[in-house]
Design an enzyme around this catalytic site. Structure first.
Site, PDB file in Angstrom:
ATOM      1  CG  HIS A 151      40.828  41.185  42.586  1.00 21.15           C
ATOM      2  ND1 HIS A 151      39.472  41.431  42.219  1.00 21.15           N
ATOM      3  CD2 HIS A 151      40.612  40.470  43.734  1.00 21.15           C
ATOM      4  CE1 HIS A 151      38.842  40.915  43.060  1.00 21.15           C
ATOM      5  NE2 HIS A 151      39.256  40.498  43.771  1.00 21.15           N
TER       6      HIS A 151
ATOM      7  CD  GLU B 273      44.079  35.595  49.425  1.00 20.19           C
ATOM      8  OE1 GLU B 273      44.096  35.864  50.843  1.00 20.19           O
ATOM      9  OE2 GLU B 273      43.315  34.600  49.061  1.00 20.19           O
TER      10      GLU B 273
END
Ligand code: ACO
Length: 373
Positions: A258, A316
């Site tokens: 991320h 996700e």
């Protein structure tokens, strides 16, 4: 002196009261409340209200907001027609949503929303979930189902998708998912929405652009591939070999890494807990265990192959597992992400519009300059 970073990393481009992402501590605060608190106590409607009004709704305000949302769910004829055409061509659901979103204000007359700035916002939020569910039916060759006036936002989404009142556990899974993704600082799609709003453009244009930004696998388009990876691995004993092969080929492991979080994404914990509740029995429970094993192996191998990069689980990965448990097909994950993030996009549009300042960075020219045609 101009600083250039093609990814704008570390650039502060907005001040917001909507959400705070602490990438070092792994914390997410939405509307002043840590995500963990919201996931325990709130509903998606309450979080949307919180984002748009800056405070929690009391019982009366919540009832009124929920009723307005419920009354705004029906899709206009033109939107339905576009969804039917997209279904004939079997277009991906996120593309169908992008096409539909551009028509969400088509049936509203000039003046309909005058003096009620959140009326259009409420219509867009309500219709996004309706469009996703309706497209899920149309592309399966089924007729649309009218919204259920007595169901909450998440339960109604499943009702319009399945044509039956959902089990409360599934509905709560969708509810927690939608609130978890409702806002997340200046993520790419939110930035896109704010850039469009900054030109004094309209909210429908801004959220349609945001859907386009969300679609990419580096942003919201990763949960489908993350689940594919778990299925490809199949059993925990194959995880190490399969993941080593991928990393050896220079592939990215979907659901990990991320830009902001350098530790585990706090949304992963909330969604993992929701997935564990939903996938509590039989084969489903086996899948949950497999995903946890694959996750542990992936984190270990990422540290080995990308030392110093601090790559951990992102939102996700468990999105994929939770929404699979809810019974959604993988290509419906990103459109549902959009339906949840819509609450945040709209809140950011309102916040940005209040600034009245265009977002306009600069570029450095690195091409040639010719002296003759
Ligand atoms: N698997 C393997 N390697 C990775 C991964 C990953 N998932 N993520 C980053 N890396 C590596 C890169 O290859 C790069 O290595 P290198 O410097 O040796 O070339 C290094 O880590 C840094 O990568 P960047 O792309 O510069 O990191 P950035 O912060 O820009 O990327 C991103 C963040 C795009 C999310 C990235 O981690 C990624 O591609 N992850 C996989 C896709 C994914 O899960 N996307 C959903 C993100 S969550 C969301 O937006 C809702």
């Amino acid at each position: 002196m101009d600083v250039f970073d093609p990814g704008l990393a570390g650039v502060l481009a907005a001040e917001t009261k909507l959400s705070h992402v602490d990438g070092e501590a792994g914390e997410l605060v939405i509307g002043g409340y840590p995500l963990g608190l919201l996931a325990q106590h709130a509903t998606f409607e309450e979080v949307a209200y919180l984002l748009w009004h800056g405070s929690r709704p009391d019982d009366g305000e919540l009832a009124e907001f929920s009723a307005r949302l419920s009354q705004s769910r029906a899709l206009p004829e033109t939107t339905l027609e576009i969804l039917r055409r997209a279904a004939q061509k079997q277009r991906p659901p996120i593309d169908a949503l992008r096409m539909a979103a551009a028509t969400f204000d088509l049936d509203l007359e000039e003046g309909d929303t005058e003096g009620a700035p959140l009326a259009l916002a409420t219509t867009i939020l309500a219709r996004t979930a309706s469009a996703v569910a309706t497209y899920g039916r149309l592309r399966a060759g089924l007729e649309p189902v009218a919204p259920h006036p007595d169901l909450g936002h998440a339960a109604n989404f499943l009702y319009m998708l399945d044509g039956a009142v959902p089990d409360p556990k599934r509905a709560r899974g969708v509810d927690v998912y939608m609130m978890t993704v409702s806002d997340h600082g200046l993520n790419v799609s939110t930035f896109a929405a704010r850039v469009i709003t900054s030109t004094d453009s309209d909210i429908v244009s801004a959220v349609t652009g945001a859907i386009g930004a969300l679609k990419g696998p580096l942003h919201g388009g990763a949960p489908g591939p993350a689940l594919d990876m778990v299925f490809e691995i199949g059993t925990a004993d194959r995880a190490e070999a399969v993941l080593r092969e991928k990393l050896g080929r220079g592939e990215r492991l979907m659901g990990f890494g991320h830009r902001v979080y350098k530790v585990r994404d706090p949304r992963a914990d909330v969604l993992a807990a929701a997935a564990e509740t939903l996938l509590a029995e039989g084969e489903q429970q086996k899948l949950y265990r497999l995903a946890k094993d694959v996750e542990a192996t992936a984190i270990r191998l990422l540290a080995e192959y990308k030392p110093g990069r601090r790559l951990d689980t992102n939102v996700e990965y468990f999105t994929a597992l939770l929404l699979h448990g809810v019974g959604l097909e993988a290509d419906m994950f990103t459109p549902l992400f959009a339906a949840g993030r819509m609450a945040g996009w709209i809140a950011h549009c309102i916040e940005q519009a209040g600034l009245g300042r265009i977002i306009r960075p600069q570029s450095r020219y690195v091409g040639p300059v010719y002296t003759a045609w």
